[in-house]
Write a protein that holds these residues in place. Sequence first.
Motif: not given
Length: 124
Positions: A1-15
């Motif tokens: 499970m990895t979490v990524y972030f955007t410069k617009d301050h969203e995150w996405v946790r990928v599973e």
Amino acid sequence: MTVYFTKDHEWVRVEGDTGTVGITDYAQGQLGDVVYVELPEIGRTVSQGDELAVVESVKAASEVYAPVSGEVVEVNDALNGEPGLVNSGAEGEGWFARVRLSDAAELDALMTEAAYKDYVASLA
């Protein structure tokens, strides 16, 4: 499970092939008290950078952009009755939607948690 972030301050946790999307703790802090959340429709297809949801606070309304492309497969219905979950658990219980990724290569354009922390520090 990895979490990524955007410069617009969203995150996405990928599973697997699904990403859970929300806004960061930094973003909810900037917004103030969240009073309403407009969630996407299940089955809707979004492209990376498209508007995914809208979050309204006592200060402003802000778009939440899709950090990845794909199909919305689930939304966090708890936010309809308790939008304050975005404030109390921005990177946990306050998630907005789950998206089945259509192009995992898009994740390469997003930031790691360490890179995002550096980015936020540079905004101060």
